[in-house]
Each structure stands twice: as C-alpha cells, then as structure tokens.
Design a protein around this motif. Sequence first.
Motif, PDB file in Angstrom:
ATOM      1  N   UNK A  37      -9.306   8.448   3.489  1.00  0.00           N
ATOM      2  CA  UNK A  37      -9.190   7.430   4.056  1.00  0.00           C
ATOM      3  C   UNK A  37      -9.344   6.375   2.761  1.00  0.00           C
ATOM      4  N   UNK A  38      -8.843   4.888   2.572  1.00  0.00           N
ATOM      5  CA  UNK A  38      -9.625   4.542   1.148  1.00  0.00           C
ATOM      6  C   UNK A  38      -9.603   4.389   0.527  1.00  0.00           C
ATOM      7  N   UNK A  43      -4.468   2.449  -7.806  1.00  0.00           N
ATOM      8  CA  UNK A  43      -3.327   2.412  -9.077  1.00  0.00           C
ATOM      9  C   UNK A  43      -3.972   1.789 -10.368  1.00  0.00           C
ATOM     10  N   UNK A  45      -2.982   2.498   3.183  1.00  0.00           N
ATOM     11  CA  UNK A  45      -4.099   2.647   4.071  1.00  0.00           C
ATOM     12  C   UNK A  45      -4.117   1.520   5.122  1.00  0.00           C
ATOM     13  N   UNK A  50     -20.378   0.797  -1.028  1.00  0.00           N
ATOM     14  CA  UNK A  50     -20.370   2.083  -2.463  1.00  0.00           C
ATOM     15  C   UNK A  50     -19.330   3.133  -2.222  1.00  0.00           C
ATOM     16  N   UNK A  51     -19.210   4.144  -2.880  1.00  0.00           N
ATOM     17  CA  UNK A  51     -18.298   5.261  -2.742  1.00  0.00           C
ATOM     18  C   UNK A  51     -18.583   6.025  -2.651  1.00  0.00           C
ATOM     19  N   UNK A  52     -17.637   7.409  -1.455  1.00  0.00           N
ATOM     20  CA  UNK A  52     -18.263   8.963  -0.685  1.00  0.00           C
ATOM     21  C   UNK A  52     -16.545   9.377  -1.522  1.00  0.00           C
ATOM     22  N   UNK A  81       0.868  -1.205  -0.183  1.00  0.00           N
ATOM     23  CA  UNK A  81      -0.017   0.050  -0.302  1.00  0.00           C
ATOM     24  C   UNK A  81       0.848   1.573   0.156  1.00  0.00           C
ATOM     25  N   UNK A 117       1.932   1.994  -3.440  1.00  0.00           N
ATOM     26  CA  UNK A 117       1.347   2.480  -4.085  1.00  0.00           C
ATOM     27  C   UNK A 117       1.080   3.659  -3.519  1.00  0.00           C
ATOM     28  N   UNK A 133      -0.743  -1.132 -11.562  1.00  0.00           N
ATOM     29  CA  UNK A 133      -0.609  -0.896 -10.584  1.00  0.00           C
ATOM     30  C   UNK A 133       1.254  -0.216 -10.296  1.00  0.00           C
ATOM     31  N   UNK A 160     -13.872   7.378  -1.879  1.00  0.00           N
ATOM     32  CA  UNK A 160     -13.737   6.916  -1.037  1.00  0.00           C
ATOM     33  C   UNK A 160     -13.550   5.224  -1.462  1.00  0.00           C
ATOM     34  N   UNK A 161     -13.411   4.374  -0.385  1.00  0.00           N
ATOM     35  CA  UNK A 161     -14.015   2.607  -0.654  1.00  0.00           C
ATOM     36  C   UNK A 161     -13.993   2.475   0.509  1.00  0.00           C
ATOM     37  N   UNK A 162     -15.940   3.119   0.612  1.00  0.00           N
ATOM     38  CA  UNK A 162     -16.192   2.281   1.824  1.00  0.00           C
ATOM     39  C   UNK A 162     -17.401   1.616   1.574  1.00  0.00           C
ATOM     40  N   UNK A 191      -6.186  -0.247  -2.955  1.00  0.00           N
ATOM     41  CA  UNK A 191      -5.388  -1.065  -4.327  1.00  0.00           C
ATOM     42  C   UNK A 191      -6.136  -0.556  -4.898  1.00  0.00           C
ATOM     43  N   UNK A 192      -7.709   0.539  -4.972  1.00  0.00           N
ATOM     44  CA  UNK A 192      -8.034   0.644  -6.518  1.00  0.00           C
ATOM     45  C   UNK A 192      -6.998   1.786  -7.702  1.00  0.00           C
TER      46      UNK A 192
END
Lengths: 325, 276
Positions: B149-150, B189, B125, B170-172, B40, B43, B209, B165-167, B186-187
């Motif tokens: 974060x995330x 990259x 993260x 869904x996505x915030x 991470x 990344x 990546x 952000x990946x929560x 992860x996403x």
Amino acid sequence: MANVLVVAELTEDGTVRKTTHSAISFAKSAAAGGTFSILVLGAAAKAGAAELTGFGAAKVLACEDASLANYLAEHYAPTVAEVGKGFDVLVACASSFGKDLMPRVAARLGAAYAGDCAGVSAEGGKLTFKRPMFAGNAFGYCQLSTAKQVATCRQSEVDPAEPSGGASPVEAVALVAPGAGAARIKHLGVASVKSERPELTEASVVVSGGRAIKEKFFDIMEPLADALGAAIGASRAACDAGYCPGDFQVGQTGKIVAPSLYIAVGISGAIQHIAGMKGSKTIVCVNKDPEAPIFQISDYGLVADLFQAVPALVEELKAHNAQKG
Amino acid sequence: MKILVPLKRVADPANHNKIKIPASGDSVDTAGLEWQINPFDLYALETALRLTENGKTPKKREGEVVAVTLGPKETETNLRSALATGADRAIRVETTDEALDGGLVAAALKKIVEEEKPDLILLGKQVVDGENNMVGQALAELLDYPMATFAATITEEADGLLVEREVDGGVAKVKLTLPAVITVDLRIVSPGSVHSKHTDAGFKYGYEEVRFAPLPAIMQAKKKPLAVKNLAELVGDQKISTTYVKFEAPPGRKAGIKVKDVQELVQKLASEAKVI
C-alpha cells in the motif's frame, strides 16, 4: 456494550507507539461499558505488552514471534483475525500501520470496516462511527451490519488514553501461520527519518512550509521549529518538488494534524491541505499574497515576504522565550 | 505484464468545499460538481501505463492494461477516458453508487481477478470522497495476494517488483513476486518514480503527474472493447454492510485578523491565543 480488541502498534525499537493510546481511548468509547483487551504483535511483543498493563484492559495479549520482527500485513493479519474472533469490535489507530493492516483483517473476518474515524458512539445497542469525508467538508455517521466490526481512529481526533492504574494480566497468544501469498513479499528495510522533533501527529505546535520556500526549506523552517519546539510539516507541492520528505505532508491524503498552534508558511491553502490542519486550535499564516485562501481560515495572518518575515519571527520568538524564562 | 486498474468516479475534488448537506442530513449533495476519476485511481492508471511500456516509446504497450469500474451506464465516460489515455480494454459492472460499499467492491473485484488473471492489480490508495482507504487491502486478503500500500516508487526487476512505500516516519521497501496488489500514493506520479523492465533506470518522464489523451486517441478509444457485467453475477446476493445514517457539515472556521508585523503576531499569540 461491546467487547473490543485494540491492536497495538510498536515503534521500530519495540516500544509502544503513542497511536496505541488513541486507539485505547477509541476502544473505550466503542466498548460503552463493555471491556477491551489489547493485542501486541512483534518479535519482542512481551516487552511492549508490559508497557500496556496499566490502562484498564481486561487482558493484554502478546504474540511474540521472530517472523513478526518487521511489520507486514500478510504476517500480522492472520493472528489479529484469529484473536479477533473472540471480540465484537476490532480497532487500531489510522496510522500507516493501522490503515494497512485493519482492512485486511476485516476482509479476513468478513467484517465491515470504518476507516479513519473521528469518533464512535453507542446508542440503542448500535455503534455509530463518525467519519470525516470529502476533504473534511462532511462528517458521515455510519453503522456496520456485520457480526464483527473493524475500525480505525484518526489520531488527531481522539485524545490519547492515560494510564488508569491496575495491572492487566498478560497472556501469550499463538502465531497463526500466514497464507501462501505471504511467501511472495519480502521486507527489505525501512529508511526512517530520525528526528529529535516531536511527531507531526502528536506535536502541540506544527510549522508547515510550502513550495515557495524552495531549496531553502530547511534553512527557513528549522529555526522556526526550534524556537517553538515544533514538528515540521509541508504542503503537498513542497513534498512533490522534493524540498522535503513525502511523509512531511499535511493534508487530506497526508498527515492529519490538530495542534494548539499551526503556522503555515508560504502555503496558499488548497482544500486538500486545509483538510489536514483545520482542526488546529490557532492557525497562523505567513504569505505574500493577501488573497491566498489560507487567510480565510487563519486566526492571524501576516502578509509578508516569508524570507524576511520568518527569520524576524524567529528572533521575536527567541526574545519572547528568553523573557518568559 | 497484465494489469487490472479499478477506477471510481468522484465529484470534482478541487471543489469539495462546495458540497451541500441538506438540513435533513440524509445525503451529501454534489450537484453542480463534475464527475471525475478519483485522482489516486488516475495515478494508478498512469502507473499501469508506465509499467507496460518503455518510457521512451510510450505508444507501444508491452503488456495489457484493463480498466474496470462499478457503476451506472454514465460511468462509461470515465472508462472511455481511461481507454483514450492508453488502457487496452475496459469492464463496467452495472450497479448504482448506493448499492456499493468497500467490502462489496472488493468482493466483486476478486471475481474479476479470478476471471481476468492479471499479474498485478493497481489501485489508488483511497477515494477522496468516502476516504475509507480499504479496497486494495481487502482485495489482497480475499485473494491471499501480497500487497504494497501507499506506493511511492515501483521498479520492475527480473523476478518481481521493488516497491517503496510511504509510511509514518519514512520509507519502507518491499519486494513483491506477482501476482500482487499495489495501492499508489501521490509521489508515484513523479517523473522518475516508475520503471518497467523496458525503461532505462535513469529515465524520467517529461511531465508531472499524468499523461493526457491526444484527440486521435479519444476517437480511437470509442472502438476499444468495453464489456458490461452485472454486479449479481459477481457477488451473488451479497449486499452492502455499511450504512450512512446521517451527514453533517463540520463546524466552520472564520477568518481572523491580519497582523501588521511579527512583533504584533508574537504578542497576539502570547497574550490573546495563549499558545506560546
């Protein structure tokens, strides 16, 4: 014996998320004969608090303020930390909410933090937190030496608390104004994936697909999930390739699941994936490569082409369901 | 934009199933596993490079990327590799792995941020060995900075950074005004996840990546500045507050049986495993 504060999590529509019930169980273990209270924050916190009065909490505290309508750690942490000053231990579930918020709260309190715990025990007057580490290849048992302690628990490792009756008093608590930094973040919205299916971390059956399914991801996985009433997960490779949303990912750094039945379809079984599902009661895999590592941890393995095997499995399950009535 | 990227070394994550826990349970033995930069954090470094360049001309840095690590002398190998990949400078904080926990790392980084005054601190993260997932959040709180974060995507706009952000569920989406802290998921990259203000909106990187350092860059990296500080200079007499008293291996899973067809599978699930 400790006095523990549980930070509740609300869904977008203001109801209590089930993650909170796992946090309550975890808090009871940490309290070890002491008491626990629950703090609910949000624009309609009182309605959420009303849902939580039957779990045996000493108090249910509600901080209701329009500025808390959309969760942002910058706005939540000051109030959580202030209320937390009256407790020994602060806990939440290690959902994306808890993982985002609680380390910030810990830093504010000068408290040490144990994240994503699989359990907690109290012996000799000290709490020992059990934490999965190294992609599920070790459990570390840690103790925190600060006056306050902050921890989050892994939902799949802690059974949700059931209502125990009683009526905990609800008290309003005042909002603590955020720091100057909070003015530099703006919530713009949540694109949520609405689904009739159970949540991944709460489902009793999970079916996960790998990259091999490609663009047919939903064509293949949805009928299988429907036949089992299952949540749908995925390998990292399938998410990265865009065949399904990122939050489908099961694994060390995605969702950790432990359903009664986990079916891995076209997933080879990288150690990061296995870390996210090896706590499942029964594991099934369907893979055309008999040497795939996933077979080494599966109770039942089927060596087959998934594009034929999965539709056939769906038909077989339907027949079984019909027979069972 | 000036970006600070903290890096931590971890034992080869692809082989975490080869770690050993001695009968005494007092440690985790990673002997035989190569030290690498936490994925991470790699990344985060890639993200920092993308944010300080035009994707079409990645050799020209539009800003500064400073890599920092805390650890013994040998961790300079990891910093040199970050420098070869494109970071401009590096800082090592002299200490041992045992002398650190997440709270102490955050406290030390806070001091470095106060000295370096970066616009953005980009972190992974979580580290994949300890998996505590706390340093970015704790650092943001100590600095009273906003955080995301995330992070799965970052787009630089005239007045700040747009972050997805990946929560759970869904996505915030948030908008950050700098200075700020971001931790990456992860996403981040994916080829089209990060766009600096120099990079065209539709631009996609031609690789998955992270980028690799070409040989000449590895040679040049030896000449890039690498400063060394002492942990005590940064945190005074603050000590770790997290102590591991025991480690144990989780219960293993055994391979079960191979079924011959879906009929047998359903029959076993119903009558043997009793899960359907």
